[in-house]
Design a protein around this motif. Structure first.
Motif, PDB file in Angstrom:
ATOM      1  N   TYR A  58      17.772 -16.871  32.264  1.00  0.00           N
ATOM      2  CA  TYR A  58      18.175 -15.553  31.769  1.00  0.00           C
ATOM      3  C   TYR A  58      18.559 -14.713  32.977  1.00  0.00           C
ATOM      4  O   TYR A  58      17.832 -14.693  33.979  1.00  0.00           O
ATOM      5  CB  TYR A  58      17.035 -14.892  30.995  1.00  0.00           C
ATOM      6  CG  TYR A  58      16.546 -15.735  29.839  1.00  0.00           C
ATOM      7  CD1 TYR A  58      17.206 -15.723  28.609  1.00  0.00           C
ATOM      8  CD2 TYR A  58      15.436 -16.564  29.988  1.00  0.00           C
ATOM      9  CE1 TYR A  58      16.770 -16.507  27.561  1.00  0.00           C
ATOM     10  CE2 TYR A  58      14.985 -17.354  28.943  1.00  0.00           C
ATOM     11  CZ  TYR A  58      15.662 -17.323  27.720  1.00  0.00           C
ATOM     12  OH  TYR A  58      15.228 -18.115  26.697  1.00  0.00           O
ATOM     13  N   ARG A  59      19.681 -14.031  32.897  1.00  0.00           N
ATOM     14  CA  ARG A  59      20.153 -13.293  34.071  1.00  0.00           C
ATOM     15  C   ARG A  59      21.079 -12.150  33.681  1.00  0.00           C
ATOM     16  O   ARG A  59      21.651 -12.129  32.593  1.00  0.00           O
ATOM     17  CB  ARG A  59      20.897 -14.232  35.018  1.00  0.00           C
ATOM     18  CG  ARG A  59      22.229 -14.744  34.469  1.00  0.00           C
ATOM     19  CD  ARG A  59      22.907 -15.690  35.440  1.00  0.00           C
ATOM     20  NE  ARG A  59      24.271 -16.029  35.004  1.00  0.00           N
ATOM     21  CZ  ARG A  59      25.096 -16.847  35.644  1.00  0.00           C
ATOM     22  NH1 ARG A  59      24.687 -17.438  36.767  1.00  0.00           N
ATOM     23  NH2 ARG A  59      26.322 -17.079  35.199  1.00  0.00           N
ATOM     24  N   LEU A  60      21.218 -11.190  34.601  1.00  0.00           N
ATOM     25  CA  LEU A  60      22.278 -10.202  34.532  1.00  0.00           C
ATOM     26  C   LEU A  60      23.432 -10.714  35.384  1.00  0.00           C
ATOM     27  O   LEU A  60      23.219 -11.247  36.473  1.00  0.00           O
ATOM     28  CB  LEU A  60      21.806  -8.847  35.060  1.00  0.00           C
ATOM     29  CG  LEU A  60      20.851  -8.054  34.175  1.00  0.00           C
ATOM     30  CD1 LEU A  60      20.419  -6.777  34.901  1.00  0.00           C
ATOM     31  CD2 LEU A  60      21.474  -7.710  32.838  1.00  0.00           C
ATOM     32  N   ASP A  61      24.662 -10.544  34.904  1.00  0.00           N
ATOM     33  CA  ASP A  61      25.818 -11.089  35.617  1.00  0.00           C
ATOM     34  C   ASP A  61      27.002 -10.146  35.448  1.00  0.00           C
ATOM     35  O   ASP A  61      27.313  -9.701  34.336  1.00  0.00           O
ATOM     36  CB  ASP A  61      26.173 -12.466  35.063  1.00  0.00           C
ATOM     37  CG  ASP A  61      27.400 -13.049  35.730  1.00  0.00           C
ATOM     38  OD1 ASP A  61      27.258 -13.648  36.805  1.00  0.00           O
ATOM     39  OD2 ASP A  61      28.502 -12.879  35.175  1.00  0.00           O
ATOM     40  N   ALA A  62      27.666  -9.833  36.564  1.00  0.00           N
ATOM     41  CA  ALA A  62      28.817  -8.921  36.535  1.00  0.00           C
ATOM     42  C   ALA A  62      30.100  -9.607  36.984  1.00  0.00           C
ATOM     43  O   ALA A  62      31.060  -8.940  37.357  1.00  0.00           O
ATOM     44  CB  ALA A  62      28.537  -7.711  37.429  1.00  0.00           C
ATOM     45  N   THR A  63      30.116 -10.945  36.966  1.00  0.00           N
ATOM     46  CA  THR A  63      31.303 -11.668  37.447  1.00  0.00           C
ATOM     47  C   THR A  63      31.921 -12.591  36.413  1.00  0.00           C
ATOM     48  O   THR A  63      33.004 -13.124  36.643  1.00  0.00           O
ATOM     49  CB  THR A  63      30.952 -12.508  38.692  1.00  0.00           C
ATOM     50  OG1 THR A  63      29.904 -13.428  38.352  1.00  0.00           O
ATOM     51  CG2 THR A  63      30.485 -11.620  39.832  1.00  0.00           C
ATOM     52  N   ASN A  64      31.273 -12.814  35.279  1.00  0.00           N
ATOM     53  CA  ASN A  64      31.779 -13.781  34.306  1.00  0.00           C
ATOM     54  C   ASN A  64      31.965 -13.186  32.918  1.00  0.00           C
ATOM     55  O   ASN A  64      31.866 -13.887  31.918  1.00  0.00           O
ATOM     56  CB  ASN A  64      30.833 -14.982  34.229  1.00  0.00           C
ATOM     57  CG  ASN A  64      30.861 -15.816  35.495  1.00  0.00           C
ATOM     58  OD1 ASN A  64      31.826 -16.512  35.778  1.00  0.00           O
ATOM     59  ND2 ASN A  64      29.787 -15.728  36.271  1.00  0.00           N
ATOM     60  N   GLY A  65      32.247 -11.895  32.855  1.00  0.00           N
ATOM     61  CA  GLY A  65      32.464 -11.247  31.576  1.00  0.00           C
ATOM     62  C   GLY A  65      33.909 -11.335  31.122  1.00  0.00           C
ATOM     63  O   GLY A  65      34.639 -12.266  31.463  1.00  0.00           O
ATOM     64  N   LEU A  66      34.325 -10.360  30.324  1.00  0.00           N
ATOM     65  CA  LEU A  66      35.734 -10.291  29.930  1.00  0.00           C
ATOM     66  C   LEU A  66      36.611 -10.147  31.166  1.00  0.00           C
ATOM     67  O   LEU A  66      37.720 -10.676  31.231  1.00  0.00           O
ATOM     68  CB  LEU A  66      35.969  -9.108  28.982  1.00  0.00           C
ATOM     69  CG  LEU A  66      35.212  -9.149  27.649  1.00  0.00           C
ATOM     70  CD1 LEU A  66      35.507  -7.879  26.851  1.00  0.00           C
ATOM     71  CD2 LEU A  66      35.580 -10.383  26.841  1.00  0.00           C
ATOM     72  N   ASN A  67      36.103  -9.406  32.131  1.00  0.00           N
ATOM     73  CA  ASN A  67      36.717  -9.284  33.457  1.00  0.00           C
ATOM     74  C   ASN A  67      35.593  -9.278  34.479  1.00  0.00           C
ATOM     75  O   ASN A  67      34.452  -8.970  34.149  1.00  0.00           O
ATOM     76  CB  ASN A  67      37.527  -7.987  33.592  1.00  0.00           C
ATOM     77  CG  ASN A  67      38.659  -7.886  32.604  1.00  0.00           C
ATOM     78  OD1 ASN A  67      38.579  -7.137  31.635  1.00  0.00           O
ATOM     79  ND2 ASN A  67      39.721  -8.637  32.831  1.00  0.00           N
ATOM     80  N   SER A  68      35.898  -9.592  35.706  1.00  0.00           N
ATOM     81  CA  SER A  68      34.900  -9.432  36.761  1.00  0.00           C
ATOM     82  C   SER A  68      35.027  -8.029  37.343  1.00  0.00           C
ATOM     83  O   SER A  68      36.107  -7.436  37.348  1.00  0.00           O
ATOM     84  CB  SER A  68      35.098 -10.491  37.855  1.00  0.00           C
ATOM     85  OG  SER A  68      36.405 -10.437  38.385  1.00  0.00           O
ATOM     86  N   SER A  69      33.928  -7.495  37.836  1.00  0.00           N
ATOM     87  CA  SER A  69      33.923  -6.129  38.357  1.00  0.00           C
ATOM     88  C   SER A  69      34.783  -6.027  39.602  1.00  0.00           C
ATOM     89  O   SER A  69      34.787  -6.915  40.459  1.00  0.00           O
ATOM     90  CB  SER A  69      32.485  -5.694  38.667  1.00  0.00           C
ATOM     91  OG  SER A  69      31.701  -5.708  37.492  1.00  0.00           O
ATOM     92  N   ARG A  70      35.502  -4.908  39.703  1.00  0.00           N
ATOM     93  CA  ARG A  70      36.398  -4.701  40.854  1.00  0.00           C
ATOM     94  C   ARG A  70      36.758  -3.213  40.999  1.00  0.00           C
ATOM     95  O   ARG A  70      36.578  -2.429  40.065  1.00  0.00           O
ATOM     96  CB  ARG A  70      37.678  -5.522  40.710  1.00  0.00           C
ATOM     97  CG  ARG A  70      38.812  -4.955  39.849  1.00  0.00           C
ATOM     98  CD  ARG A  70      38.629  -5.038  38.355  1.00  0.00           C
ATOM     99  NE  ARG A  70      38.412  -6.388  37.872  1.00  0.00           N
ATOM    100  CZ  ARG A  70      39.410  -7.166  37.424  1.00  0.00           C
ATOM    101  NH1 ARG A  70      40.648  -6.725  37.386  1.00  0.00           N
ATOM    102  NH2 ARG A  70      39.145  -8.370  36.949  1.00  0.00           N
TER     103      ARG A  70
END
Length: 389
Positions: free
Chosen positions: A52-64
């Motif tokens: 289980y994790r929080l992730d900001a790189t594999n969503g609809l878009n990656s954060s930028r």
């Protein structure tokens, strides 16, 4: 005094018009989500376990975040630039292997009659013309919905460094372009060079694209294009789907895709042929993969979009003991628009592997953006929030 006021009144609209053609824009996107993974490696290297994790790189878009600007040079010419940084929201680290502007970094000239020429770190033609037609690049498919390990780069996992890129103007919905990356190796023009061409068409409900990509010494030139990459630790060597082919002297991708809007529904299909040629570790053999995807998206309401896709990747036999794996993947997702800049979404991806992989072992599932499973099965569920600024 009256003459000065008249002169100012006359020149002010001209100055305003010129200023409107020049400027710099700060923009960005944050996509954060909670993920549950059915099978991922443990720190001790024992059989996989739930994660289980929080992730900001594999969503609809990656954060930028990024900067882009343009300046009107007159005579139909415009100077332009774009610098785009990728980052991991949860720990503040730079994305793309520690590159300051790892997503994009280029400068160029746009000519009104001839198109745009840019120089720097850029997307290849497969990404530009076909990748956007993949379910994993839609508003309901996450990066986990990309083709297994993003083998054809439809989901833009890899950028092209030292690239010269041409993009045509739009001619009645038809566009085309190409990218050439200089290898920069003394005494060898071909080593590490990358070449791609593509074209696209958009008219009403129909969008279509086709492209070709070739990378020499791909473990270094394309899969190893980030600052932290080495010959033994990059996007090619990190997965058993293709790690056995890391000594290939060339990587080829042919891709084509189409979407068609039919009322509230969007039908999609794409295909790619991937070849790792001249694999030194396997007697200069070649490994060939064919991937097909079919998808359906449907606007349940103006604010609620749902979608489903099926993807199948088949790898050829390279020898009696290596290759011949296939991967079946099911993806689904929903997206609810809160405002023009913010939306909520949920997605689920499930993959099953069969056969022998590039390492000569029984194939294990390996969804894009996740470490390989310890067995043939892997699932990833995600609930996320995306905000643009």
């Amino acid at each position: 005094m009256k003459r000065m006021l008249i002169a100012c009144a006359v020149t002010m609209p001209i100055a305003t018009a010129a200023h409107a053609q020049s400027g710099v824009t700060l923009y960005g996107l944050i996509d954060e989500g909670f993920e549950a993974i059915s099978n991922a490696p443990t720190t001790a290297g024992s059989p996989g376990a739930r994660q289980y994790r929080l992730d900001a790189t594999n969503g609809l878009n990656s954060s930028r975040w990024g900067l882009k600007g343009r300046e009107d040079l007159g005579g139909g010419l415009t100077a332009l630039f774009q610098l785009e940084n990728g980052f991991e929201l949860n720990n503040g680290r730079l994305g793309q292997g520690g590159a300051e502007f790892g997503r994009q970094a280029f400068v160029g000239i746009k000519s009104r009659p001839f198109g745009t020429l840019t120089l720097g770190r850029q997307y290849d033609s497969v990404v530009d013309y076909v990748g956007k037609l993949e379910f994993g690049d839609s508003n309901v498919g996450t990066a986990h919905g990309a083709h297994p390990v993003d083998i054809d780069n439809f989901n833009n996992s890899r950028r092209t460094n030292n690239a010269v890129k041409y993009t045509s103007n739009d001619y009645g919905g038809f566009t085309f372009g190409g990218v050439y990356s200089l290898g920069g190796v003394a005494g060898s023009v071909a080593r590490n060079q990358i070449f791609s061409v593509g074209s696209g068409y958009h008219n009403g409900p129909l969008t279509a694209g086709v492209a070709y990509l070739q990378a020499r010494n791909p473990a270094t030139s394309l899969f190893g294009s980030n600052p932290s990459d080495t010959a033994t630790a990059n996007g090619l060597t990190g997965t058993p789907v293709v790690s056995g082919y890391a000594s290939a002297n060339a990587y080829h991708v042919i891709g084509a895709g189409v979407t068609y809007a039919l009322g509230d529904a969007i039908l999609g299909a794409n295909w790619s042929n991937v070849r790792f040629a001249g694999i030194a570790a396997l007697g200069n053999s070649s490994a060939i993969f064919n991937n097909v995807e079919a998808s359906l998206q449907y606007h349940v309401t103006p604010k609620l979009l749902a979608g489903v896709a099926f993807d199948y990747l088949h790898g050829s036999h390279v020898s009696d003991t290596v290759g011949g794996a296939n991967y079946s993947q099911f993806s689904t997702g929903v997206n609810y628009t809160l405002t023009l800049r913010t939306d909520l979404y949920a997605a689920l991806d499930y993959q099953v592997a069969n056969g022998r992989d590039s390492s000569g072992h029984g194939a294990v599932a390996n969804i894009a953006g996740v470490s390989p499973s310890s067995n043939r099965y892997q699932a990833v569920g995600r609930i996320g929030l995306r905000h643009r600024f």
